[in-house]
Design a protein around this motif. Structure first.
Motif, short mmCIF file in Angstrom:
data_model
loop_
_atom_site.label_atom_id
_atom_site.label_comp_id
_atom_site.label_asym_id
_atom_site.label_seq_id
_atom_site.Cartn_x
_atom_site.Cartn_y
_atom_site.Cartn_z
N LEU A 246 4.58 -2.89 3.25
CA LEU A 246 5.56 -2.23 2.37
C LEU A 246 5.01 -2.14 0.94
O LEU A 246 5.15 -1.11 0.27
CB LEU A 246 6.89 -2.98 2.38
CG LEU A 246 8.05 -2.30 1.62
CD1 LEU A 246 8.40 -0.96 2.26
CD2 LEU A 246 9.28 -3.18 1.58
N GLU A 247 4.36 -3.21 0.50
CA GLU A 247 3.76 -3.23 -0.84
C GLU A 247 2.69 -2.15 -0.97
O GLU A 247 2.65 -1.40 -1.94
CB GLU A 247 3.16 -4.63 -1.09
CG GLU A 247 2.84 -4.96 -2.52
CD GLU A 247 4.04 -5.04 -3.43
OE1 GLU A 247 3.91 -4.64 -4.60
OE2 GLU A 247 5.13 -5.46 -2.98
N GLU A 248 1.82 -2.07 0.06
CA GLU A 248 0.72 -1.09 0.03
C GLU A 248 1.23 0.34 0.11
O GLU A 248 0.79 1.21 -0.63
CB GLU A 248 -0.24 -1.35 1.20
CG GLU A 248 -1.23 -2.47 0.93
CD GLU A 248 -2.29 -2.59 2.02
OE1 GLU A 248 -2.51 -1.61 2.76
OE2 GLU A 248 -2.90 -3.67 2.12
N GLU A 249 2.18 0.58 1.03
CA GLU A 249 2.70 1.94 1.21
C GLU A 249 3.50 2.40 0.00
O GLU A 249 3.44 3.57 -0.36
CB GLU A 249 3.56 2.01 2.49
CG GLU A 249 2.79 1.83 3.78
CD GLU A 249 1.63 2.82 3.91
OE1 GLU A 249 1.86 4.04 3.76
OE2 GLU A 249 0.50 2.38 4.16
N SER A 250 4.24 1.48 -0.62
CA SER A 250 5.00 1.83 -1.83
C SER A 250 4.04 2.23 -2.94
O SER A 250 4.27 3.21 -3.65
CB SER A 250 5.85 0.65 -2.31
OG SER A 250 6.79 0.28 -1.34
N ALA A 251 2.94 1.47 -3.08
CA ALA A 251 1.95 1.76 -4.13
C ALA A 251 1.34 3.15 -3.93
O ALA A 251 1.07 3.86 -4.91
CB ALA A 251 0.87 0.69 -4.13
N LYS A 252 1.12 3.54 -2.67
CA LYS A 252 0.53 4.86 -2.39
C LYS A 252 1.48 5.99 -2.78
O LYS A 252 1.03 7.07 -3.17
CB LYS A 252 0.21 4.98 -0.88
CG LYS A 252 -1.00 4.17 -0.45
CD LYS A 252 -1.18 4.29 1.06
CE LYS A 252 -2.20 3.27 1.58
NZ LYS A 252 -2.24 3.24 3.05
N LEU A 253 2.78 5.75 -2.66
CA LEU A 253 3.77 6.80 -2.94
C LEU A 253 4.12 6.92 -4.42
O LEU A 253 4.76 7.88 -4.84
CB LEU A 253 5.05 6.55 -2.13
CG LEU A 253 4.92 6.65 -0.61
CD1 LEU A 253 6.16 6.11 0.07
CD2 LEU A 253 4.69 8.09 -0.18
N ILE A 254 3.72 5.92 -5.22
CA ILE A 254 4.06 5.93 -6.65
C ILE A 254 3.00 6.70 -7.44
O ILE A 254 1.81 6.52 -7.23
CB ILE A 254 4.18 4.48 -7.19
CG1 ILE A 254 5.42 3.80 -6.61
CG2 ILE A 254 4.23 4.44 -8.70
CD1 ILE A 254 5.49 2.31 -6.89
N ASP A 255 3.47 7.55 -8.36
CA ASP A 255 2.56 8.28 -9.24
C ASP A 255 2.27 7.39 -10.45
O ASP A 255 3.11 7.22 -11.34
CB ASP A 255 3.23 9.60 -9.68
CG ASP A 255 2.34 10.42 -10.59
OD1 ASP A 255 1.26 9.92 -10.98
OD2 ASP A 255 2.71 11.56 -10.93
N MET A 256 1.08 6.79 -10.49
CA MET A 256 0.75 5.82 -11.56
C MET A 256 0.68 6.46 -12.94
O MET A 256 1.00 5.82 -13.94
CB MET A 256 -0.57 5.11 -11.24
CG MET A 256 -0.42 3.83 -10.44
SD MET A 256 0.87 2.68 -11.02
CE MET A 256 0.12 2.02 -12.50
N ASP A 257 0.30 7.74 -13.02
CA ASP A 257 0.27 8.41 -14.33
C ASP A 257 1.68 8.50 -14.91
O ASP A 257 1.90 8.28 -16.10
CB ASP A 257 -0.34 9.81 -14.20
CG ASP A 257 -1.84 9.75 -13.94
OD1 ASP A 257 -2.47 8.77 -14.39
OD2 ASP A 257 -2.38 10.66 -13.29
#
Length: 468
Positions: A246-257
């Motif tokens: 869940l941590e990894e998949e959430s990070a992939k979906l978040i736009d860090m910019d």
């Protein structure tokens, strides 16, 4: 219409009252300062730039609630908050933390807050992706084939075999059944093998030699981004897999910019920096000591000045302007006075609040009223062993009296004295559970018990000064 995240000053004070006893003047001032952040965001844009926060200087003995007020304030506002000790900083050119590090800490907190908010928004999609990964490990999908599950094909009116079911359809049905089991937690204990990102290598300590903290962080981040992301196979239970993935998949979906931009904006407009022990960098009120550590103390004050006045600080997420960050400073000022700070720094803390020393009644209320009262904490700890703990009203008054008198006679450490007293009072009970005091027992703390167990603490207070 009032924004729910920004309460009115009275509502802010009411929230602080749940955790902090007394100090009405300090609560009122911080409530106004917090509400002014909301007010500023709702004035015309050209005026927004002109309105600067009224920084607060809290003066009071240790243990009266200075840090707690600032910490609770940040929670109420859902604002980035960082606490630093002024004594940790050193003058530029000496070994130690540079003052800009507190602004970088604030931005880091802000990024974490924004990321947390974004994770909540993408949680549903991330959970769906996690379920798919777990299903792939349990029942890999198959390609569509024309082979049927029955040995004959019965035609229906649409000229389609009625009992025909391809392998892919059967596979999909099985996957859906297992998806329900994953959601319900029915198969949480089953072990599967998944691929997870390997933890990055430890800090690169060899990079150093005169570099400042910001440059170090930027170089380490750049190097870690250049290195390919490694994955490793792990055999874990489905329950553990859900958390890890869940941590990894959430990070992939978040736009860090987007996160970085929002975090900088949030830190600039709602950030709170709490500078504790500011009295430790004030020069001594005694004249004639112009050399030695005082020179360094004044140097730290001069380094702090541009940050508090408002300056652009470079962080790994971008440049942050500190013009509208709220600074709350606090100190006991036993040896020095607020007037011993350099005049420029004094001018940047226009609101001064004196916190009162705690009296017997304050101690009694601290034991009884706050949500996180020590008495309630011990009730919860002992309750975990199925033993109930109760206090009579007289017992609480006696504890308050003893704590107050020890503070008067030995050293005034405020509400922290209650930790010493409560620990001494309940240690034997905590030690006797569960052997001597079995589950389902009830322990009542009475006035007599308090006098019996804490009497020696009061009698030997002269000696306790010399015990480390």
């Amino acid at each position: 219409m009032i924004d729910n995240t920004f309460l009115t000053p009275r509502q802010i004070v009411a929230e602080l009252d749940k955790y902090i006893i007394g100090q009405a003047d300090a609560k009122k001032n911080v409530a106004i300062a917090l509400r002014n952040r909301w007010r500023r965001m709702h004035v015309k844009e050209e005026m927004q730039k002109e309105i600067v926060p009224n920084n607060i200087l809290m003066i009071g003995a240790t243990g009266v609630g200075k840090t707690e007020i600032a910490r609770r304030l940040a929670k109420i506002a859902d604002a980035p908050f960082t606490k630093v000790e002024a004594s940790k900083f050193t003058e530029v050119g000496y070994v130690g933390r540079d003052v800009e590090s507190m602004v970088r800490d604030l931005v880091e907190q802000s990024v974490n807050l924004v990321k947390q908010g974004q994770k909540e928004q993408v949680k549903e999609r991330a959970q769906q992706n996690v379920e798919d990964i777990i299903l792939d490990a349990l029942i890999p999908p198959v390609r569509n084939t024309q082979r049927t599950t029955t040995g004959f094909q019965q035609q229906d009116e649409n000229n389609k075999p009625a009992t025909e079911m391809s392998d892919s359809e059967l596979n999909e049905k099985t996957r859906e059944r297992f998806r329900e089991k994953i959601r319900s937690g029915e198969i949480d204990d089953r072990k599967i093998e998944i691929s997870v990102q390997a933890s990055p290598a430890g800090g690169m300590g060899m990079i150093g030699g005169g570099m400042d903290e910001a440059s170090m962080i930027n170089i380490q981040d750049m190097l870690s981004n250049m290195m390919p992301k490694k994955t490793k196979k792990r055999k874990v239970t489905i329950a553990e897999a859900k958390k890890l993935l869940l941590e990894e998949e959430s990070a992939k979906l978040i736009d860090m910019d987007e996160v970085k931009e929002e975090a900088i904006r949030k830190a600039e407009n709602t950030g709170i920096i709490f500078i504790d022990e500011i009295d430790k960098i004030a020069g001594s009120s005694k004249k004639g000591g112009g050399s030695g550590p005082d020179v360094s103390r004044e140097g730290v004050q001069r380094d702090l000045l541009p940050i508090v006045e408002g300056s652009a600080v470079n962080t790994k997420y971008g440049v942050i302007n500190t013009n509208h960050v709220l600074f709350v400073a606090a100190g006991a000022f036993h040896v020095s006075k607020p007037s011993d700070l350099i005049p420029e720094l004094q001018g940047r803390f226009p609101i001064r609040v004196e916190l009162n020393s705690l009296n017997v009644n304050d101690f009694y209320q601290i034991l009884k009223e706050p949500k996180n009262a020590l008495t309630k904490q011990y009730e919860a700890l002992i309750g975990s062993e199925d033993v109930s703990l109760e206090y009579t009203d007289d017992a609480l008054k006696e504890i308050a009296e003893i704590a107050f008198h020890i503070n008067e006679e030995v050293e005034n450490i405020g509400a922290r004295r209650l930790h010493t007293v409560m620990s001494r009072l309940l240690n034997d009970i905590l030690f006797d559970i569960p052997e001597q005091i079995p589950p389902n027992a009830k322990v009542v703390v009475t006035k007599e018990m308090v006098q019996d167990r804490l009497g020696s603490l009061v009698q030997n207070r002269d000696l306790s000064e010399f015990i480390l």
